[in-house]
Design a protein around this motif. Structure first.
Motif, PDB file in Angstrom:
ATOM      1  N   ALA A 139       7.356  -5.529  -6.481  1.00  0.00           N
ATOM      2  CA  ALA A 139       6.040  -5.937  -6.992  1.00  0.00           C
ATOM      3  C   ALA A 139       4.761  -4.974  -6.818  1.00  0.00           C
ATOM      4  O   ALA A 139       4.102  -4.512  -7.585  1.00  0.00           O
ATOM      5  CB  ALA A 139       5.549  -7.399  -6.636  1.00  0.00           C
ATOM      6  N   GLY A 140       4.691  -4.486  -5.410  1.00  0.00           N
ATOM      7  CA  GLY A 140       3.845  -3.568  -5.161  1.00  0.00           C
ATOM      8  C   GLY A 140       4.206  -2.348  -5.769  1.00  0.00           C
ATOM      9  O   GLY A 140       2.946  -1.630  -5.973  1.00  0.00           O
ATOM     10  N   THR A 141       5.338  -1.708  -5.760  1.00  0.00           N
ATOM     11  CA  THR A 141       5.335  -0.625  -6.311  1.00  0.00           C
ATOM     12  C   THR A 141       5.175  -0.389  -7.595  1.00  0.00           C
ATOM     13  O   THR A 141       4.590   0.483  -8.230  1.00  0.00           O
ATOM     14  CB  THR A 141       6.933  -0.175  -6.295  1.00  0.00           C
ATOM     15  N   THR A 142       5.217  -1.697  -8.503  1.00  0.00           N
ATOM     16  CA  THR A 142       4.861  -1.623  -9.869  1.00  0.00           C
ATOM     17  C   THR A 142       3.250  -1.549 -10.069  1.00  0.00           C
ATOM     18  O   THR A 142       2.777  -0.693 -11.073  1.00  0.00           O
ATOM     19  CB  THR A 142       5.041  -2.958 -10.562  1.00  0.00           C
ATOM     20  N   LEU A 143       2.714  -2.138  -8.945  1.00  0.00           N
ATOM     21  CA  LEU A 143       1.124  -1.951  -9.088  1.00  0.00           C
ATOM     22  C   LEU A 143       0.740  -0.538  -8.822  1.00  0.00           C
ATOM     23  O   LEU A 143      -0.230   0.004  -9.307  1.00  0.00           O
ATOM     24  CB  LEU A 143       0.537  -2.722  -8.052  1.00  0.00           C
TER      25      LEU A 143
ATOM     26  N   PHE B  18       0.871  -1.137   0.077  1.00  0.00           N
ATOM     27  CA  PHE B  18      -0.067   0.078   0.056  1.00  0.00           C
ATOM     28  C   PHE B  18       0.893   1.400  -0.082  1.00  0.00           C
ATOM     29  O   PHE B  18       0.709   2.129  -0.819  1.00  0.00           O
ATOM     30  CB  PHE B  18      -0.896  -0.012   1.298  1.00  0.00           C
ATOM     31  N   ALA B  19       2.016   1.324   0.702  1.00  0.00           N
ATOM     32  CA  ALA B  19       2.935   2.200   0.812  1.00  0.00           C
ATOM     33  C   ALA B  19       3.370   2.547  -0.605  1.00  0.00           C
ATOM     34  O   ALA B  19       3.758   3.738  -1.341  1.00  0.00           O
ATOM     35  CB  ALA B  19       3.996   1.988   1.438  1.00  0.00           C
ATOM     36  N   GLY B  20       3.777   1.354  -1.465  1.00  0.00           N
ATOM     37  CA  GLY B  20       3.986   1.662  -2.999  1.00  0.00           C
ATOM     38  C   GLY B  20       3.008   1.949  -3.672  1.00  0.00           C
ATOM     39  O   GLY B  20       3.422   2.911  -4.757  1.00  0.00           O
ATOM     40  N   VAL B  21       1.747   1.759  -3.664  1.00  0.00           N
ATOM     41  CA  VAL B  21       0.879   2.386  -4.190  1.00  0.00           C
ATOM     42  C   VAL B  21       0.642   3.916  -4.049  1.00  0.00           C
ATOM     43  O   VAL B  21       0.555   4.682  -4.978  1.00  0.00           O
ATOM     44  CB  VAL B  21      -0.568   1.679  -3.928  1.00  0.00           C
ATOM     45  N   ALA B  22       0.757   4.315  -2.824  1.00  0.00           N
ATOM     46  CA  ALA B  22       0.643   5.633  -2.427  1.00  0.00           C
ATOM     47  C   ALA B  22       1.643   6.509  -3.042  1.00  0.00           C
ATOM     48  O   ALA B  22       1.584   7.604  -3.458  1.00  0.00           O
ATOM     49  CB  ALA B  22       0.491   5.825  -0.822  1.00  0.00           C
ATOM     50  N   THR B  23       2.964   5.868  -3.047  1.00  0.00           N
ATOM     51  CA  THR B  23       4.020   6.724  -3.498  1.00  0.00           C
ATOM     52  C   THR B  23       4.149   6.784  -4.943  1.00  0.00           C
ATOM     53  O   THR B  23       4.437   7.662  -5.375  1.00  0.00           O
ATOM     54  CB  THR B  23       5.412   5.975  -3.048  1.00  0.00           C
ATOM     55  N   PHE B  24       4.188   5.590  -5.963  1.00  0.00           N
ATOM     56  CA  PHE B  24       4.515   5.619  -7.064  1.00  0.00           C
ATOM     57  C   PHE B  24       3.093   5.811  -7.691  1.00  0.00           C
ATOM     58  O   PHE B  24       3.360   6.431  -9.097  1.00  0.00           O
ATOM     59  CB  PHE B  24       4.993   4.233  -7.296  1.00  0.00           C
ATOM     60  N   ALA B  25       2.047   5.834  -7.216  1.00  0.00           N
ATOM     61  CA  ALA B  25       0.891   6.317  -8.112  1.00  0.00           C
ATOM     62  C   ALA B  25       1.062   7.860  -8.127  1.00  0.00           C
ATOM     63  O   ALA B  25       0.852   8.451  -9.310  1.00  0.00           O
ATOM     64  CB  ALA B  25      -0.442   6.052  -7.368  1.00  0.00           C
ATOM     65  N   GLN B  26       1.513   8.387  -7.211  1.00  0.00           N
ATOM     66  CA  GLN B  26       1.755   9.927  -7.250  1.00  0.00           C
ATOM     67  C   GLN B  26       3.041  10.301  -8.191  1.00  0.00           C
ATOM     68  O   GLN B  26       2.717  11.456  -8.849  1.00  0.00           O
ATOM     69  CB  GLN B  26       1.771  10.534  -5.808  1.00  0.00           C
ATOM     70  N   LEU B  27       3.955   9.741  -7.658  1.00  0.00           N
ATOM     71  CA  LEU B  27       5.288  10.119  -8.450  1.00  0.00           C
ATOM     72  C   LEU B  27       5.181  10.134  -9.716  1.00  0.00           C
ATOM     73  O   LEU B  27       5.568  10.997 -10.662  1.00  0.00           O
ATOM     74  CB  LEU B  27       6.360   9.203  -7.689  1.00  0.00           C
TER      75      LEU B  27
ATOM     76  N   VAL C 180      -6.541  10.989  -4.567  1.00  0.00           N
ATOM     77  CA  VAL C 180      -7.642  10.421  -3.581  1.00  0.00           C
ATOM     78  C   VAL C 180      -7.316   9.123  -3.533  1.00  0.00           C
ATOM     79  O   VAL C 180      -7.177   8.221  -2.474  1.00  0.00           O
ATOM     80  CB  VAL C 180      -8.887  10.676  -4.352  1.00  0.00           C
ATOM     81  N   LEU C 181      -6.869   8.285  -4.541  1.00  0.00           N
ATOM     82  CA  LEU C 181      -6.348   6.914  -4.546  1.00  0.00           C
ATOM     83  C   LEU C 181      -5.347   6.619  -3.649  1.00  0.00           C
ATOM     84  O   LEU C 181      -5.037   5.783  -2.786  1.00  0.00           O
ATOM     85  CB  LEU C 181      -5.898   6.686  -6.145  1.00  0.00           C
ATOM     86  N   ALA C 182      -4.343   7.546  -3.727  1.00  0.00           N
ATOM     87  CA  ALA C 182      -2.954   7.578  -2.959  1.00  0.00           C
ATOM     88  C   ALA C 182      -3.324   7.717  -1.414  1.00  0.00           C
ATOM     89  O   ALA C 182      -2.812   7.233  -0.450  1.00  0.00           O
ATOM     90  CB  ALA C 182      -2.141   8.714  -3.374  1.00  0.00           C
ATOM     91  N   THR C 183      -4.247   8.528  -1.033  1.00  0.00           N
ATOM     92  CA  THR C 183      -4.923   8.796   0.160  1.00  0.00           C
ATOM     93  C   THR C 183      -5.553   7.596   0.890  1.00  0.00           C
ATOM     94  O   THR C 183      -5.122   7.428   2.045  1.00  0.00           O
ATOM     95  CB  THR C 183      -5.788  10.016   0.326  1.00  0.00           C
ATOM     96  N   VAL C 184      -6.102   6.849   0.153  1.00  0.00           N
ATOM     97  CA  VAL C 184      -6.841   5.635   0.575  1.00  0.00           C
ATOM     98  C   VAL C 184      -5.552   4.559   0.835  1.00  0.00           C
ATOM     99  O   VAL C 184      -5.721   3.846   1.834  1.00  0.00           O
ATOM    100  CB  VAL C 184      -7.673   5.228  -0.480  1.00  0.00           C
ATOM    101  N   ALA C 185      -4.672   4.451  -0.135  1.00  0.00           N
ATOM    102  CA  ALA C 185      -3.609   3.609   0.033  1.00  0.00           C
ATOM    103  C   ALA C 185      -2.787   4.133   1.413  1.00  0.00           C
ATOM    104  O   ALA C 185      -2.406   3.002   2.072  1.00  0.00           O
ATOM    105  CB  ALA C 185      -2.814   3.554  -1.028  1.00  0.00           C
ATOM    106  N   ALA C 186      -2.567   5.387   1.551  1.00  0.00           N
ATOM    107  CA  ALA C 186      -1.766   5.660   2.822  1.00  0.00           C
ATOM    108  C   ALA C 186      -2.444   5.183   3.873  1.00  0.00           C
ATOM    109  O   ALA C 186      -1.815   4.999   5.011  1.00  0.00           O
ATOM    110  CB  ALA C 186      -1.612   7.149   2.644  1.00  0.00           C
TER     111      ALA C 186
END
Length: 427
Positions: free
Chosen positions: A171-175, A47-56, A202-208
């Motif tokens: 793998a989580g960061t790729t997702l 989830f941290a990977g989603v929050a990080t790399f979705a935004q980046l 908003v997606l990153a907020t939920v993942a965070a």
């Protein structure tokens, strides 16, 4: 005088020693695969990977839209990626020192929370200059995740499963990167890039929030003292003199730079003749990230049989072969080549990022931070400079340049890490 077991003064030294030995804790060996805590660590970091790399990398899917709306060039639009990764690159080392003092989980919490707030402000940017400024700050906040996550893994997970855990994290960061791009592309085409930026935030907020709920407290962490920090600085300098680590930093800089350049400018190629693809269709090319989700875990598993060096080299070969296919003017071949290229990159990255913690027996957070510094500097510098090559000489020149960097990386790794390394070892 008869023996009184309640009186320690009769045998003070022996009794105190016995008590000391009985209360001494066994060394922490880490959570093992299959345990509840191991699963929570992987889920939380995913989830941290989603929050990080979705935004980046969210703006990558809408670079052509931003370029048209803001009337800027492809290379200027790519600054929204490059400056964010510059911000991340220059803060990974300071974040690692902070994490040594306050703890890995707390540092990641601070970083991910700040990045989420900045991401929600992004759609309100009144100008391109303000947009770039917010992207720099967002990247600086996100610097508190990648290097600390790897250090946290190496401290909390049993060494026998550390490579697999690192592969799972990658793998989580790729997702995360995929989710951000898939959301941004269609929303950007329908309602503009500001709406796309808001949707990703908003997606990153939920993942965070899910990260905060899932991640277990650290058990293998020991806070550094002021002297410890000075020692960490010396360790940092020592890492830069370690040729085995330097080879991995070269790999991170060149491979990540080439990878980002390909994804930054392939969209521009596919929107032009003879393909003329719309933005929504362009965003679908990022589904190739799923090959990275698979290959990063696959590569980690193969290290026990073939060794890190050989698996890393295989990933580079896949990168070069896949990129060669994108030279064809046939959309199917381009997409297939991108799939292979992406899988090869993430296989190599999973090995490289996890290898730093294995080579560095001390100062692991700093070793991982240097890897991430090189990784994101490559993303920033080569990811932007690739646009100059693309605008001037076209896609073929850009692809050949990236292939050349990948081959250089393979040579460096082959020279520094000898072929005699035993499979599954830390060499």
């Amino acid at each position: 005088m008869p023996y009184d077991p309640t009186r320690t003064s009769q045998y003070p030294a022996q009794t105190l020693l016995a008590r000391e030995q009985s209360t001494e804790r066994p060394p922490w060996e880490g959570h093992t695969k299959g345990s509840a805590a191991y699963g929570r660590i992987l889920a939380g970091l995913a989830f941290a990977g989603v929050a990080t790399f979705a935004q980046l990398y969210s703006t990558q899917a809408m670079l052509p839209i931003m370029a048209a709306d803001l009337r800027i060039t492809a290379a200027e639009a790519a600054l929204t990626i490059s400056l964010a990764t510059v911000g991340l690159a220059v803060t990974v080392i300071p974040w690692s020192f902070l994490a040594d003092r306050i703890g890995r989980v707390r540092a990641m919490t601070w970083g991910i929370s700040a990045a989420t707030v900045l991401g929600l402000l992004l759609p309100l940017a009144p100008s391109f200059a303000m947009l770039l400024g917010l992207r720099v700050l967002e990247g600086m906040a996100l610097g508190g995740i990648p290097a600390i996550a790897i250090a946290y893994l190496n401290e909390e997970v049993n060494k026998a499963h550390a490579a697999l855990a690192a592969g799972s994290y990658v793998a989580g960061t790729t997702l995360g990167g995929l989710a951000g791009r898939l959301v941004a592309g269609p929303v950007g085409e329908w309602w503009g890039w500001r709406a796309a930026a808001l949707a990703v935030s908003v997606l990153a907020t939920v993942a965070a929030i899910l990260f905060l709920l899932m991640i277990p407290s650290a058990r293998g962490f020991t806070a550094a003292t002021a002297n410890g920090l000075r020692g960490a600085v010396r360790t940092l300098a020592g890492h830069t003199r370690n040729p085995r680590l330097l080879a991995l930093y070269v790999q991170a800089f060149l491979l990540m730079g080439g990878f980002v350049a390909v994804y930054n400018y392939l969209g521009f190629r596919l929107t032009g003749e003879p393909f003329n693809l719309p933005a929504t269709a362009i965003s679908l090319i990022f589904l190739a990230y799923l090959s990275g989700t698979v290959s990063s875990r696959w590569a980690a598993n193969l290290t026990t049989r073939f060794g890190r060096r050989n698996v890393l080299a295989a990933g580079i070969v896949l990168m070069v072969g896949g990129l060669a296919l994108t030279l064809a003017p046939v959309l199917v071949l381009i997409l297939f080549g991108l799939l292979i290229f992406t899988g090869g990159f993430f296989a190599a990255h999973a090995i490289g990022s996890g290898w730093t913690g294995s080579i560095a027996t001390s100062g692991r957070a700093q070793a991982a931070s240097l890897y991430n510094l090189a990784y994101y500097l490559g993303s920033s510098v080569i990811g932007w400079a690739g646009g100059l090559v693309f605008q001037t000489l076209g896609w073929t020149a850009l692809a050949l340049s990236v292939m050349g960097m990948a081959c250089t990386t393979a040579v460096v790794v082959a020279v520094v890490h000898p072929a005699s390394t035993a499979p599954g070892s830390s060499q």
